[in-house]
Design a protein around this motif. Structure first.
Motif, PDB file in Angstrom:
ATOM      1  N   ASN A   4       7.051 -12.803 -24.194  1.00 14.67           N
ATOM      2  CA  ASN A   4       7.527 -11.643 -24.948  1.00 14.67           C
ATOM      3  C   ASN A   4       8.953 -11.291 -24.536  1.00 14.67           C
ATOM      4  OD1 ASN A   4       4.300 -10.551 -24.090  1.00 14.67           O
ATOM      5  ND2 ASN A   4       4.840 -11.293 -26.127  1.00 14.67           N
ATOM      6  N   ALA A   5       9.845 -12.266 -24.659  1.00 16.23           N
ATOM      7  CA  ALA A   5      11.209 -12.123 -24.162  1.00 16.23           C
ATOM      8  C   ALA A   5      12.083 -11.367 -25.149  1.00 16.23           C
ATOM      9  CB  ALA A   5      11.804 -13.502 -23.886  1.00 16.23           C
ATOM     10  N   ARG A   6      13.192 -10.855 -24.623  1.00 18.49           N
ATOM     11  CA  ARG A   6      14.144 -10.140 -25.465  1.00 18.49           C
ATOM     12  C   ARG A   6      14.938 -11.104 -26.346  1.00 18.49           C
ATOM     13  NH1 ARG A   6      17.061  -5.286 -25.506  1.00 18.49           N
ATOM     14  NH2 ARG A   6      16.058  -4.529 -23.608  1.00 18.49           N
ATOM     15  N   GLN A   7      15.315 -12.255 -25.774  1.00 17.52           N
ATOM     16  CA  GLN A   7      16.222 -13.166 -26.463  1.00 17.52           C
ATOM     17  C   GLN A   7      15.750 -14.610 -26.345  1.00 17.52           C
ATOM     18  OE1 GLN A   7      20.178 -12.674 -24.901  1.00 17.52           O
ATOM     19  NE2 GLN A   7      20.252 -10.468 -25.310  1.00 17.52           N
ATOM     20  N   SER A   8      16.342 -15.467 -27.164  1.00 20.84           N
ATOM     21  CA  SER A   8      16.137 -16.905 -27.017  1.00 20.84           C
ATOM     22  C   SER A   8      16.731 -17.365 -25.700  1.00 20.84           C
ATOM     23  CB  SER A   8      16.804 -17.665 -28.168  1.00 20.84           C
ATOM     24  OG  SER A   8      16.197 -17.374 -29.401  1.00 20.84           O
ATOM     25  N   MET A   9      16.174 -18.449 -25.170  1.00 17.97           N
ATOM     26  CA  MET A   9      16.776 -19.098 -24.009  1.00 17.97           C
ATOM     27  C   MET A   9      17.772 -20.122 -24.530  1.00 17.97           C
ATOM     28  SD  MET A   9      14.995 -21.025 -20.734  1.00 17.97           S
ATOM     29  CE  MET A   9      14.189 -19.534 -20.150  1.00 17.97           C
ATOM     30  N   LYS A  10      18.985 -20.090 -23.990  1.00 16.28           N
ATOM     31  CA  LYS A  10      20.059 -20.956 -24.468  1.00 16.28           C
ATOM     32  C   LYS A  10      20.207 -22.156 -23.542  1.00 16.28           C
ATOM     33  CE  LYS A  10      22.530 -16.777 -25.850  1.00 16.28           C
ATOM     34  NZ  LYS A  10      23.716 -15.934 -25.576  1.00 16.28           N
ATOM     35  N   PHE A  11      20.216 -23.348 -24.129  1.00 19.39           N
ATOM     36  CA  PHE A  11      20.441 -24.580 -23.383  1.00 19.39           C
ATOM     37  C   PHE A  11      21.724 -25.234 -23.906  1.00 19.39           C
ATOM     38  CE2 PHE A  11      15.836 -24.019 -23.101  1.00 19.39           C
ATOM     39  CZ  PHE A  11      15.587 -24.279 -21.767  1.00 19.39           C
ATOM     40  N   ASN A  12      22.721 -25.365 -23.053  1.00 24.06           N
ATOM     41  CA  ASN A  12      23.923 -26.095 -23.452  1.00 24.06           C
ATOM     42  C   ASN A  12      23.651 -27.581 -23.429  1.00 24.06           C
ATOM     43  OD1 ASN A  12      25.331 -23.559 -21.606  1.00 24.06           O
ATOM     44  ND2 ASN A  12      25.831 -23.778 -23.757  1.00 24.06           N
ATOM     45  N   LEU A  13      24.414 -28.327 -24.233  1.00 22.37           N
ATOM     46  CA  LEU A  13      24.115 -29.731 -24.489  1.00 22.37           C
ATOM     47  C   LEU A  13      25.241 -30.663 -24.056  1.00 22.37           C
ATOM     48  CD1 LEU A  13      22.779 -29.312 -28.151  1.00 22.37           C
ATOM     49  CD2 LEU A  13      21.460 -29.193 -26.028  1.00 22.37           C
ATOM     50  N   THR A  14      24.857 -31.876 -23.682  1.00 23.61           N
ATOM     51  CA  THR A  14      25.825 -32.932 -23.422  1.00 23.61           C
ATOM     52  C   THR A  14      26.399 -33.414 -24.752  1.00 23.61           C
ATOM     53  OG1 THR A  14      24.199 -34.697 -23.622  1.00 23.61           O
ATOM     54  CG2 THR A  14      24.480 -33.707 -21.428  1.00 23.61           C
ATOM     55  N   PRO A  15      27.458 -34.228 -24.719  1.00 23.81           N
ATOM     56  CA  PRO A  15      28.008 -34.757 -25.968  1.00 23.81           C
ATOM     57  C   PRO A  15      26.988 -35.528 -26.804  1.00 23.81           C
ATOM     58  CG  PRO A  15      29.564 -35.082 -24.190  1.00 23.81           C
ATOM     59  CD  PRO A  15      28.305 -34.581 -23.557  1.00 23.81           C
ATOM     60  N   ASP A  16      25.990 -36.158 -26.136  1.00 22.12           N
ATOM     61  CA  ASP A  16      24.981 -36.905 -26.895  1.00 22.12           C
ATOM     62  C   ASP A  16      23.755 -36.060 -27.216  1.00 22.12           C
ATOM     63  OD1 ASP A  16      23.947 -36.766 -24.352  1.00 22.12           O
ATOM     64  OD2 ASP A  16      23.505 -38.903 -24.155  1.00 22.12           O
ATOM     65  N   GLY A  17      23.836 -34.749 -26.982  1.00 23.59           N
ATOM     66  CA  GLY A  17      22.785 -33.848 -27.451  1.00 23.59           C
ATOM     67  C   GLY A  17      21.662 -33.562 -26.478  1.00 23.59           C
ATOM     68  N   MET A  18      21.778 -34.011 -25.214  1.00 23.93           N
ATOM     69  CA  MET A  18      20.748 -33.710 -24.224  1.00 23.93           C
ATOM     70  C   MET A  18      20.941 -32.297 -23.684  1.00 23.93           C
ATOM     71  SD  MET A  18      18.349 -35.894 -23.117  1.00 23.93           S
ATOM     72  CE  MET A  18      18.205 -35.444 -21.396  1.00 23.93           C
ATOM     73  N   ALA A  19      19.854 -31.563 -23.582  1.00 26.16           N
ATOM     74  CA  ALA A  19      19.926 -30.250 -22.948  1.00 26.16           C
ATOM     75  C   ALA A  19      20.270 -30.410 -21.474  1.00 26.16           C
ATOM     76  CB  ALA A  19      18.602 -29.519 -23.101  1.00 26.16           C
ATOM     77  N   ILE A  20      21.238 -29.638 -20.995  1.00 21.33           N
ATOM     78  CA  ILE A  20      21.631 -29.712 -19.595  1.00 21.33           C
ATOM     79  C   ILE A  20      20.774 -28.710 -18.834  1.00 21.33           C
ATOM     80  CG2 ILE A  20      23.572 -29.757 -17.982  1.00 21.33           C
ATOM     81  CD1 ILE A  20      25.444 -30.052 -20.345  1.00 21.33           C
ATOM     82  N   ALA A  21      19.472 -29.007 -18.793  1.00 22.69           N
ATOM     83  CA  ALA A  21      18.523 -28.112 -18.135  1.00 22.69           C
ATOM     84  C   ALA A  21      18.678 -28.124 -16.626  1.00 22.69           C
ATOM     85  CB  ALA A  21      17.092 -28.495 -18.517  1.00 22.69           C
ATOM     86  N   VAL A  22      19.596 -28.940 -16.121  1.00 23.48           N
ATOM     87  CA  VAL A  22      19.906 -28.915 -14.698  1.00 23.48           C
ATOM     88  C   VAL A  22      20.563 -27.604 -14.288  1.00 23.48           C
ATOM     89  CG1 VAL A  22      20.216 -31.416 -14.645  1.00 23.48           C
ATOM     90  CG2 VAL A  22      22.198 -29.954 -14.960  1.00 23.48           C
ATOM     91  N   GLY A  23      21.094 -26.852 -15.271  1.00 21.97           N
ATOM     92  CA  GLY A  23      21.748 -25.609 -14.885  1.00 21.97           C
ATOM     93  C   GLY A  23      22.436 -24.834 -15.991  1.00 21.97           C
ATOM     94  N   LEU A  24      22.779 -25.481 -17.101  1.00 23.30           N
ATOM     95  CA  LEU A  24      23.472 -24.769 -18.167  1.00 23.30           C
ATOM     96  C   LEU A  24      22.455 -24.115 -19.094  1.00 23.30           C
ATOM     97  CD1 LEU A  24      26.595 -26.926 -19.016  1.00 23.30           C
ATOM     98  CD2 LEU A  24      26.386 -24.906 -17.595  1.00 23.30           C
TER      99      LEU A  24
END
Length: 458
Positions: A309-329
């Motif tokens: 029940n979060a306030r906002q979406s969780m944002k995942f920044n992406l590499t140039p080839d479209g991989m989510a940088i879930a390591v920290g971004l």
């Protein structure tokens, strides 16, 4: 992302900045010294300024100078990057539950009187510590029994999003634990079974478990030496993730090609020693995508965030080839980061429509560490600085796990999450706290752990 290399090495890099190359009888600036001369790299404004709208001229300057290393200097531009990363990199959104539910507040003002010993300011109360510009805290929240018991926002508004940095690695480790519990992943087989893109390389002899615990035996640890080497695998990985060219060749390369070339450390076998490397988390993210046949963002939305029940979406920044940088971004509000942690506690129903992180998943994470591999590591040392006590081991992307069951994870520039299921407690914090010019100390974790113990004893 180079979110962790600096967290482990930048303090040392700055400390040595006047001698690293001087010892070679040259006046050439080392990479950190040079980076600090760029506009926006130094701290000249208080964190409270982040609550105000930046001018177009400031944002244009920040955009012109944007790159991974400049961000991690932690200066004025980083203060902006940390809260607006989606303006600088492609971004995917994991949507929350359609039913937003604010967390109940039960403020325990006496927690502000808890004391902590700092190296730079001596003994301070929690209220004093969080208000002190020395420590550059932007948001800090404590949750007990699913309720907010303490919160302050020295450098952001409650509705602002902020980068988690490497605290985000907990999302990857937890999702992998879910897949292991479901029988979709065997942690004791080679990682290349699930990431065939790496077959025929040195990853063939490394198990999923080794990668989860960052004990691969590969020469890609984030250290002072690797950070100051512009052509190390560490620097190349982050350059590739941020769409920056390889220093040696001037050519763009993919993070996967960097991973393929990883070399073994002589005399060390996988599992022997905890060596922190963010590329491991990216490999795990790719494994999840291959197993589930979905993008990471969709996997996380389906399994986790859509039930919160979060306030906002969780944002995942992406590499140039479209991989989510879930390591920290990864970016959310302070409260939404606290919701993630609360999923691990008995009070999960305060933040979710249904159980998300099972007890079996928590038990698997906590039972999968190796105390011997933790001894003598950078993280063992940093746990003492953070908590004024030593953590016992690491596992499944959590840096610090204590024998009492508490789990935590740090992130570059002062991000942190502390999860204490037995005490039904969660602590989170956001900061833009650089590792130079007298900054860098973070005692927020010690205050979190003290608060958890205090509340449990009531």
């Amino acid at each position: 992302m180079k979110v962790k290399p600096i967290v482990l090495a930048l303090t040392a890099a700055i400390t040595l900045s006047n001698t690293v190359l001087a010892n070679e009888n040259t006046t050439t600036l080392n990479p950190v010294e040079a980076a600090l001369q760029v506009e926006g790299a130094l701290v000249t404004v208080p964190v409270k300024e982040a609550k105000s709208a930046a001018t177009p001229a400031f944002t244009e300057a920040a955009r012109n100078e944007f790159n991974n290393f400049h961000w991690q200097m932690g200066g004025d531009h980083a203060l902006y990057y940390n809260m607006h990363m989606s303006e600088f990199m492609p971004t995917a959104f994991a949507a929350p539950s359609e039913h937003y539910k604010p967390l109940v507040k039960d403020i325990q003002s006496q927690l502000g009187d808890l004391k902590v010993n700092t190296e730079t300011k001596g003994e301070l109360t929690m209220d004093e510590y969080l208000a002190d510009e020395q420590f550059r805290t932007q948001g800090f929240m404590l949750i007990h029994h699913g309720k907010i018991v303490y919160e302050v926002y020295p450098g952001m508004k409650p509705t602002d999003s902020h980068i988690w940095a490497s605290a985000a690695k907990t999302t990857v480790g937890t999702v992998v634990a879910m897949l292991v519990e479901e029988g979709k992943i065997d942690p004791e087989v080679s990682i290349t079974k699930y990431v065939p893109e790496l077959k025929g390389t040195n990853w063939d002899t490394i198990t999923v478990h080794n990668v989860l615990n960052m004990a691969t035996g590969l020469d890609n640890e984030e250290t002072l030496q690797s950070i100051l080497n512009p052509d190390s695998d560490v620097v190349r990985f982050f350059a590739a993730s941020f769409n920056s060219p390889r220093a040696k060749t001037g050519e763009l390369e993919s993070w996967m090609n960097v991973a393929k070339g990883a070399q073994k450390l002589e005399g060390e076998e996988p599992g022997d020693h905890f060596r922190y490397a963010s590329i491991n988390t990216m490999v795990l993210t790719k494994m999840v995508e291959n197993v589930e046949n979905k993008t990471w963002t969709r996997v996380f939305e389906d399994r986790v965030w859509s039930k919160v029940n979060a306030r906002q979406s969780m944002k995942f920044n992406l590499t140039p080839d479209g991989m989510a940088i879930a390591v920290g971004l990864v970016s959310t509000t302070v409260e939404d980061m606290a919701r993630w942690g609360t999923l691990f506690t008995p009070s999960w129903s305060a933040v979710a429509d249904e159980p998300v992180v099972s007890q079996a998943v928590i038990d698997r994470i906590r039972s999968s560490g190796d105390k011997k591999a933790f001894v003598g590591t950078e993280k063992e040392t940093s746990s003492i600085h953070a908590y004024n006590e030593k953590a016992d081991y690491n596992a499944y992307q959590f840096d610090f796990i204590f024998d009492d069951g508490a789990m935590s994870k740090s992130g570059n520039l002062g991000q942190f999450i502390y999860i204490d299921p037995a005490r039904d407690f969660v602590g989170v914090m956001f900061s833009t706290n650089p590792y130079h010019s007298g900054f860098g100390e973070n005692k927020g974790p010690a205050l979190m752990r003290a608060a958890a113990k205090t509340l449990a004893d009531k």
